[in-house]
Design a protein around this motif. Structure first.
Motif, short mmCIF file in Angstrom:
data_model
loop_
_atom_site.label_atom_id
_atom_site.label_comp_id
_atom_site.label_asym_id
_atom_site.label_seq_id
_atom_site.Cartn_x
_atom_site.Cartn_y
_atom_site.Cartn_z
N ASP A 139 0.85 -1.20 0.00
CA ASP A 139 0.00 0.00 0.00
C ASP A 139 0.88 1.24 0.00
N PHE A 140 1.42 1.51 -1.16
CA PHE A 140 2.30 2.66 -1.40
C PHE A 140 1.61 3.96 -0.99
N ASN A 141 0.34 4.10 -1.35
CA ASN A 141 -0.40 5.32 -1.09
C ASN A 141 -0.52 5.61 0.41
N ALA A 142 -0.82 4.58 1.18
CA ALA A 142 -0.96 4.77 2.63
C ALA A 142 0.36 5.16 3.27
N ALA A 143 1.47 4.59 2.77
CA ALA A 143 2.78 4.90 3.35
C ALA A 143 3.15 6.36 3.10
N ILE A 144 2.86 6.86 1.91
CA ILE A 144 3.14 8.26 1.61
C ILE A 144 2.24 9.17 2.44
N ARG A 145 0.97 8.81 2.54
CA ARG A 145 0.03 9.64 3.31
C ARG A 145 0.47 9.74 4.76
N TYR A 146 0.99 8.66 5.30
CA TYR A 146 1.45 8.70 6.69
C TYR A 146 2.50 9.79 6.88
N LYS A 147 3.43 9.88 5.94
CA LYS A 147 4.47 10.90 6.04
C LYS A 147 3.87 12.30 5.92
N TYR A 148 2.96 12.46 4.99
CA TYR A 148 2.34 13.78 4.80
C TYR A 148 1.60 14.21 6.07
N ASP A 149 0.93 13.26 6.70
CA ASP A 149 0.10 13.59 7.86
C ASP A 149 0.86 13.64 9.17
N ASN A 150 1.98 12.91 9.27
CA ASN A 150 2.64 12.76 10.57
C ASN A 150 4.11 13.15 10.61
N VAL A 151 4.75 13.30 9.45
CA VAL A 151 6.19 13.56 9.44
C VAL A 151 6.51 14.91 8.82
N PHE A 152 5.97 15.19 7.66
CA PHE A 152 6.35 16.38 6.90
C PHE A 152 5.54 17.61 7.28
N ASP A 153 6.21 18.75 7.27
CA ASP A 153 5.52 20.03 7.38
C ASP A 153 4.75 20.27 6.09
N PRO A 154 3.55 20.86 6.15
CA PRO A 154 2.80 21.15 4.92
C PRO A 154 3.60 21.94 3.90
N LEU A 155 4.51 22.80 4.36
CA LEU A 155 5.34 23.56 3.43
C LEU A 155 6.25 22.63 2.63
N LYS A 156 6.64 21.53 3.25
CA LYS A 156 7.54 20.61 2.58
C LYS A 156 6.83 19.86 1.45
N THR A 157 5.58 19.49 1.68
CA THR A 157 4.87 18.73 0.66
C THR A 157 4.70 19.53 -0.62
N LYS A 158 4.69 20.85 -0.52
CA LYS A 158 4.48 21.68 -1.71
C LYS A 158 5.61 21.52 -2.72
N TYR A 159 6.86 21.42 -2.26
CA TYR A 159 7.95 21.33 -3.23
C TYR A 159 8.24 19.88 -3.63
N LEU A 160 7.41 18.95 -3.17
CA LEU A 160 7.54 17.57 -3.63
C LEU A 160 6.85 17.35 -4.97
N TYR A 161 6.12 18.39 -5.44
CA TYR A 161 5.42 18.31 -6.71
C TYR A 161 5.93 19.40 -7.64
N PHE A 162 5.70 19.20 -8.92
CA PHE A 162 6.02 20.24 -9.90
C PHE A 162 4.87 20.41 -10.87
N SER A 163 4.45 21.63 -11.04
CA SER A 163 3.47 22.04 -12.06
C SER A 163 2.03 21.69 -11.70
N ASP A 164 1.80 20.55 -11.04
CA ASP A 164 0.44 20.16 -10.70
C ASP A 164 0.48 19.35 -9.41
N GLY A 165 -0.65 18.79 -9.05
CA GLY A 165 -0.73 18.05 -7.81
C GLY A 165 -0.56 16.56 -7.97
N ILE A 166 -0.02 16.12 -9.11
CA ILE A 166 0.17 14.69 -9.37
C ILE A 166 1.64 14.36 -9.56
#
Length: 624
Positions: free
Chosen positions: A322-349
């Motif tokens: 469950d790749f999706n759940a593992a990434i979500r865990y980091k977004y919700d519990n490890v990373f600052d919201p500011l950090k998630t923004k630069y993990l993407y480029f151009s769009d939200g995918i």
């Protein structure tokens, strides 16, 4: 000096995310764990794509749209027909799923590592090329070794070239970094824009031509799947039926009049598994990468296809992560919201290079937890750094910067960095100092070379990080030493081609790099502090030591945005020089107007300590 700890098994569970470097920069140790300089491509383009790239992409799109006949679902080679099917996605008997060969037992190992001598070199061009080219199926195989075949979309591989030229990177590019290349190799056959249906029609059987018994085929598709009648017989023909049932619908393709049978999402996955197993290979199904989507409570929104992928995996006894759940865990519990923004480029995918590395890293973390999946036995041992300066129960004061903080050959040059004497200005027995400053580095190159990755891994809650860059940050960006950043403290980013290598790199502003260091340090429970530059032996029109007016405002602003202290070392230390005679000032420097003698190093270190004591930082209690 540093101690290197290799974690696996129980040790991994003990340290959790501490054992992985969630900075978006790869660990540089071992031959195939070096980060390609191409990995920092990723951002607003300032150059058009080459005509070759456009032509290739056009040809691929045209080929997909003009496909006249669906390959037979039961297509198999004579060799595949003779292959005995192994249940549960197992390897053939020579390597059973439950008893992987070479599985690494739980243990800790320490070995000395000198951070000044880290083997930090760009990956050779041939390796970069092998990761970005459209591979001929099976062409990366070494001898009789197994291979990992990747099947996916642009989140796994972007565009035709797959080299991040559009600012987006697929996580498949980085996967080889985590596997023992002497035992197994990776071929990335993912292609941007493909759905489960369109990849099956156009690419699946091309990909499977090189698959042999014992290989692994990782399937991650679904982002481009269209339902509710969209693209069933028009557009890019990516439409399919929703759900996991066995129903189908026949459609007439325009132009050719070809009749095509369209299945459900789940049925296409069944076909993939059937065809992979028919060749004696092992399928591994993954849920999708996480989109940059959050609900009202700020939690990452789960992908809707996860339950269907899991259902098919359980039905067919196929390994599922469950790749999706593992990434979500980091977004919700490890990373600052500011950090998630630069993990993407151009769009939200689509991922930036940072996001792609973290996606690859996350897959590997999840695979390590699954010794029942024999593929995990091919992973390289996980590395974890521990500061040799750390004493039990005491915080560590880390220093990151350039040669003004640390000189590698002080005995020969007579030049001394202030970080080399900082231990004299902290309370002995209360805190220790670990100086990671490195001559010639800017904030950008300190990050790109993986040096910050080492510090990040060593950080523990209660530690402190002094961040000081600027002396090397104002130079050329993509020519010469290519270590400069863009001026300012904004979030602008741009692709530039590095003249010496011809590789694209995504460049940010000076202040952005400082803010990234602060975000990462806070993520680990440490306290970052940004320092102004050490003064140079240069005088202004009034005859006083010239103050830094270029980098100081950006550093101050970055500190304010991050809610951290800014220590104006430049002003404090320069004021001391103003009270000296010219000869006394000259004695503070060695060989040039930037680097300090031992006298100057102590002046700067004392200025740092004074500034900290005047601040509100809890670090002040550790200063003499």
């Amino acid at each position: 000096m540093h101690r290197l700890m290799i974690c696996s098994g129980t040790a991994l569970l003990l340290f959790g995310f501490v054992c992985s470097a969630q900075t978006g920069i790869l660990d540089q140790n071992a031959e195939f764990r070096q980060i390609p300089r191409a990995a920092f491509s990723g951002f607003r383009m300032n150059q058009p794509k080459t005509p070759v790239s456009q032509q290739q992409q056009a040809q691929q799109t045209q080929q997909a749209q003009q496909t006249k006949q669906l390959p037979q679902q039961t297509q198999q080679t004579q060799q595949a027909q003779q292959t005995q099917q192994q249940p549960g996605g197992q390897m053939p008997p020579r390597q059973e799923l439950g008893t992987p060969q070479g599985f690494i037992p739980s243990f800790k190992r320490y070995a000395p590592i000198n951070s000044d001598n880290l083997n930090i070199n760009p990956v050779i061009d041939s390796i970069n090329t092998s990761r970005s080219e459209r591979p001929v199926s099976g062409s990366h195989r070494k001898g009789d070794n197994p291979e990992i075949f990747l099947i996916g979309d642009s989140t796994m591989r972007t565009e035709v070239e797959g080299n991040g030229s559009n600012g987006q990177w697929g996580w498949g590019y980085y996967l080889q970094n985590y596997f023992d290349s002497s035992r197994i190799t990776v071929e990335n056959h993912a292609l941007g824009g493909e759905s489960t249906r369109s990849y099956y029609k156009t690419w699946l059987f091309h990909t499977l031509r090189g698959v042999k018994p014992g290989d692994w085929v990782i399937v991650q598709l679904g982002h481009n799947d269209r339902s509710n009648g969209a693209e069933m017989n028009d557009g890019r023909f990516r439409g399919l039926l929703p759900g996991t049932g066995k129903e189908f619908k026949e459609v007439i393709l325009p132009g050719s009049g070809t009749r095509e049978r369209v299945y459900t999402f789940g049925e296409y996955l069944r076909i993939y598994v059937e065809e992979i197993r028919a060749r004696g290979a092992n399928p591994l199904l993954l849920s999708l990468t996480q989109r940059n989507s959050f609900d009202k409570e700020g939690k990452a929104v789960p992908d809707s296809k996860t339950s269907m992928i899991k259902e098919i995996a359980e039905e067919l006894d196929v390994p599922f992560i469950d790749f999706n759940a593992a990434i979500r865990y980091k977004y919700d519990n490890v990373f600052d919201p500011l950090k998630t923004k630069y993990l993407y480029f151009s769009d939200g995918i689509h991922s930036s290079s940072f996001g792609a590395i973290i996606n690859a890293e996350t897959f590997v973390e999840e695979l390590r937890k699954r010794p029942d999946i024999a593929l995990s036995s091919y992973l390289l041992p996980e590395t974890h750094y521990e500061s040799a300066a750390r004493e039990e129960g005491k915080p560590v004061l880390f220093i990151v910067g350039d040669s003004t903080g640390k000189i590698d050959n002080s005995e020969v040059s007579g030049q001394v960095g202030w970080g080399q004497v900082m231990q004299n200005y902290v309370k002995s027995g209360k805190i220790t100092v670990d100086n990671h400053a490195k001559a010639g580095r800017s904030a950008r190159t300190f990050l790109n070379e993986g040096r910050w990755n080492v510090v990040y891994d060593e950080l523990r809650p209660g530690d402190y990080v002094l961040i000081q860059f600027g002396h090397n940050d104002g130079g050329d960006i993509n020519v010469g030493k290519a270590r400069g950043e863009f001026s300012g403290n904004n979030d602008d980013k741009e692709i530039m081609t590095i003249e010496a290598s011809g590789i694209n790199e995504g460049i940010y502003s000076y202040g952005w790099y400082l803010r990234k260091f602060c975000l990462d340090a806070k993520e680990k429970g440490a306290t970052p502090i940004i320092l102004g530059l050490t003064p140079s032996n240069v005088r202004d029109e009034s005859g006083k030591i010239a103050r830094d007016t270029r980098f100081k405002p950006w550093a101050q602003e970055a500190a304010l945005q991050m809610g951290v202290e800014f220590i104006d070392v430049n002003e404090i230390s320069a004021a001391k020089l103003d009270r000296m005679t010219k000869d006394e000032v000259n004695a503070q420097f060695q060989r040039d107007h930037v680097h300090s003698s031992e006298l100057g190093a102590n002046r700067n270190a004392k200025s740092v300590a004074e500034g900290i004591k005047q601040s509100k930082s809890p670090l002040k209690k550790f200063m003499k």
